[in-house]
Scaffold this active site. Structure first.
Site, PDB file in Angstrom:
ATOM      1  CE  LYS A  75      -4.384  -1.687   1.751  1.00 25.07           C
ATOM      2  NZ  LYS A  75      -5.470  -1.503   2.722  1.00 25.07           N
ATOM      3  CG  ASP A 111      -9.147   0.682   3.175  1.00 25.96           C
ATOM      4  OD1 ASP A 111      -9.932  -0.020   2.524  1.00 25.96           O
ATOM      5  OD2 ASP A 111      -7.965   0.369   3.396  1.00 25.96           O
TER       6      ASP A 111
HETATM    7  N1  LIG Z   1     -13.182  -4.378   6.564  1.00 25.11           N
HETATM    8  C1  LIG Z   1     -12.267  -3.900   5.756  1.00 25.11           C
HETATM    9  O1  LIG Z   1     -12.549  -3.470   4.625  1.00 25.11           O
HETATM   10  C2  LIG Z   1     -10.840  -3.854   6.217  1.00 25.11           C
HETATM   11  C3  LIG Z   1      -9.895  -3.077   5.524  1.00 25.11           C
HETATM   12  C4  LIG Z   1      -8.578  -3.058   5.997  1.00 25.11           C
HETATM   13  C5  LIG Z   1      -8.231  -3.809   7.104  1.00 25.11           C
HETATM   14  N2  LIG Z   1      -9.173  -4.558   7.732  1.00 25.11           N
HETATM   15  C6  LIG Z   1      -8.830  -5.328   8.942  1.00 25.11           C
HETATM   16  O2  LIG Z   1      -8.305  -4.436   9.903  1.00 25.11           O
HETATM   17  C7  LIG Z   1      -7.307  -5.081  10.679  1.00 25.11           C
HETATM   18  C8  LIG Z   1      -6.020  -4.252  10.674  1.00 25.11           C
HETATM   19  O3  LIG Z   1      -5.513  -4.179   9.345  1.00 25.11           O
HETATM   20  P1  LIG Z   1      -4.287  -3.207   8.999  1.00 25.11           P
HETATM   21  O4  LIG Z   1      -4.102  -3.300   7.539  1.00 25.11           O
HETATM   22  O5  LIG Z   1      -4.465  -1.876   9.619  1.00 25.11           O
HETATM   23  O6  LIG Z   1      -3.078  -3.946   9.752  1.00 25.11           O
HETATM   24  P2  LIG Z   1      -1.696  -3.342  10.214  1.00 25.11           P
HETATM   25  O7  LIG Z   1      -1.337  -2.154   9.401  1.00 25.11           O
HETATM   26  O8  LIG Z   1      -0.759  -4.482  10.302  1.00 25.11           O
HETATM   27  O9  LIG Z   1      -2.001  -2.805  11.718  1.00 25.11           O
HETATM   28  C9  LIG Z   1      -2.343  -3.688  12.719  1.00 25.11           C
HETATM   29  C10 LIG Z   1      -2.545  -2.934  14.051  1.00 25.11           C
HETATM   30  O10 LIG Z   1      -2.957  -3.895  15.008  1.00 25.11           O
HETATM   31  C11 LIG Z   1      -2.065  -3.894  16.121  1.00 25.11           C
HETATM   32  N3  LIG Z   1      -1.830  -5.273  16.557  1.00 25.11           N
HETATM   33  C12 LIG Z   1      -1.446  -6.319  15.777  1.00 25.11           C
HETATM   34  N4  LIG Z   1      -1.334  -7.434  16.520  1.00 25.11           N
HETATM   35  C13 LIG Z   1      -1.631  -7.067  17.791  1.00 25.11           C
HETATM   36  C14 LIG Z   1      -1.664  -7.764  19.022  1.00 25.11           C
HETATM   37  N5  LIG Z   1      -1.359  -9.069  19.102  1.00 25.11           N
HETATM   38  N6  LIG Z   1      -2.019  -7.085  20.135  1.00 25.11           N
HETATM   39  C15 LIG Z   1      -2.301  -5.755  20.082  1.00 25.11           C
HETATM   40  N7  LIG Z   1      -2.277  -5.037  18.939  1.00 25.11           N
HETATM   41  C16 LIG Z   1      -1.938  -5.690  17.820  1.00 25.11           C
HETATM   42  C17 LIG Z   1      -0.788  -3.292  15.607  1.00 25.11           C
HETATM   43  O11 LIG Z   1      -0.137  -2.687  16.725  1.00 25.11           O
HETATM   44  P3  LIG Z   1       1.371  -2.117  16.642  1.00 25.11           P
HETATM   45  O12 LIG Z   1       1.243  -0.786  15.960  1.00 25.11           O
HETATM   46  O13 LIG Z   1       1.763  -1.994  18.048  1.00 25.11           O
HETATM   47  O14 LIG Z   1       2.160  -3.125  15.864  1.00 25.11           O
HETATM   48  C18 LIG Z   1      -1.288  -2.288  14.580  1.00 25.11           C
HETATM   49  O15 LIG Z   1      -1.626  -1.071  15.180  1.00 25.11           O
HETATM   50  C19 LIG Z   1      -7.138  -6.489  10.072  1.00 25.11           C
HETATM   51  O16 LIG Z   1      -7.916  -7.378  10.814  1.00 25.11           O
HETATM   52  C20 LIG Z   1      -7.722  -6.345   8.689  1.00 25.11           C
HETATM   53  O17 LIG Z   1      -8.257  -7.557   8.213  1.00 25.11           O
HETATM   54  C21 LIG Z   1     -10.462  -4.589   7.322  1.00 25.11           C
END
Ligand SMILES: NC(=O)c1ccc[n+]([C@@H]2O[C@H](COP(=O)([O-])OP(=O)(O)OC[C@H]3O[C@@H](n4cnc5c(N)ncnc54)[C@H](OP(=O)(O)O)[C@@H]3O)[C@@H](O)[C@H]2O)c1
Length: 282
Positions: A75, A111
């Site tokens: 991205k 998004d």
């Molecule tokens: N519905 C939709 O259209 C849509 C679109 C995009 C994403 N999503 C969902 O949104 C979620 C996040 O996606 P993303 O792309 O933002 O991911 P990302 O950029 O990897 O960010 C993940 C976030 O979650 C935190 N995290 C990860 N593992 C954790 C744990 N074990 N305990 C506490 N915090 C944790 C991370 O914290 P740190 O900063 O401390 O590492 C980070 O802030 C995913 O489940 C994804 O499937 C849904």
């Protein structure tokens, strides 16, 4: 196109790039929408490894693809290969959709707008003047934080494991944003889980559900599984709690419009996604 030979030399191609990509719902969503509207388009998924995102955009340009969806881990990496970014994509430093405008390839991030469409259209929740707690500070959280702030939220609190990323995400809400703690989820109108905690491979709850209250809206951005442990716990406490399928469909609908100029058939896309997710669970 019913009954016609398809695809032909005139069929237009859109695609998603990412890694992993083989479980992506995008081909199912977009191909169902193309068929519904009888558009001579096709959609494929390309597994593009880390470091090759910009090269994939260059390839899409040369091959004349008419639309590109971009997912993890590309991205941010695709940005240098684009001619222009929308203000939202520029602010986030991330792109999930690439479309053509004349000879230019433009990067957009749908998004946040997709999240708002789902909030307003599916839940009847107007973000104006409301307070939000966003748990997580990654790409999805950043998109939501900026979108709700732009939409008139009165406060946006970011709660995240890493403080540095929380601070950067909260800054996207300007003066409305601040970093908070888990306890803050009790005092807001809407709570958004933007961590992967609750996906099938990641057990655990992103916040203590006892902190939630009836009258609040909880949106878990996860849509697979459709009911995460957090959603189930929240519902058991009388909280209105929805998953991320609405956001997924609406962000895709916005991409569809940018590529084809047509309004997306939301019901068709939604039904295709639900059927595919049900099939995966079998
Ligand atoms: N519905 C939709 O259209 C849509 C679109 C995009 C994403 N999503 C969902 O949104 C979620 C996040 O996606 P993303 O792309 O933002 O991911 P990302 O950029 O990897 O960010 C993940 C976030 O979650 C935190 N995290 C990860 N593992 C954790 C744990 N074990 N305990 C506490 N915090 C944790 C991370 O914290 P740190 O900063 O401390 O590492 C980070 O802030 C995913 O489940 C994804 O499937 C849904």
């Amino acid at each position: 196109m019913a009954g016609a030979v398809w695809p032909t030399g005139a069929t237009r191609l859109a695609a998603v790039i990412g890694d992993p990509i083989r479980h992506s719902l995008s081909p199912i969503l977009y191909n169902a929408a193309f068929r519904e509207l009888d558009l001579d388009w096709a959609f494929l998924a390309f597994e593009v490894v880390t470091g090759e995102g910009a090269a994939a955009v260059d390839s899409a340009r040369v091959l004349g693809l008419d639309g590109l969806a971009v997912t993890m881990p590309h991205k941010a990496a695709v940005v240098p290969a684009l001619d222009r970014l929308s203000p939202t994509a520029a602010a986030l430093g991330a792109v999930n959709v690439v479309y053509r405008q004349g000879s230019e390839l433009v990067g957009e991030s749908t998004d946040g707008a997709g999240f708002l469409d789902a909030l307003r259209g599916d839940e009847g929740f107007d973000p104006t003047g409301r307070t939000f707690a966003v748990v997580g500070a990654g790409g999805a959280a950043r998109a939501v934080v900026r979108a709700v702030a732009e939409a008139g939220a009165s406060e946006v609190i970011v709660i995240n494991r890493s403080l540095e990323r929380a601070t950067a995400a909260a800054a996207l809400a300007g003066g409305l944003g601040r970093v908070g703690t888990e306890q803050d989820v009790s005092d807001v109108d809407a709570v958004v889980n933007a961590t992967p905690l609750g996906m099938n491979h990641l057990a655990g709850l992103p916040v203590d559900p006892d902190l939630l209250k009836p009258g609040q809206l909880l949106v878990d951005l996860i849509y697979h599984p459709p009911i995460t442990p957090l959603l189930a716990e929240a519902r058991a406490r009388g909280v209105t709690a929805v998953n991320g399928l609405g956001m997924l469909i609406h962000q895709a609908a916005r991409a569809f419009r940018l590529w084809t100029g047509s309004e997306a058939p939301l019901d068709t896309m939604s039904a295709a996604a639900i059927a595919a997710l049900a099939h995966e669970r079998r």
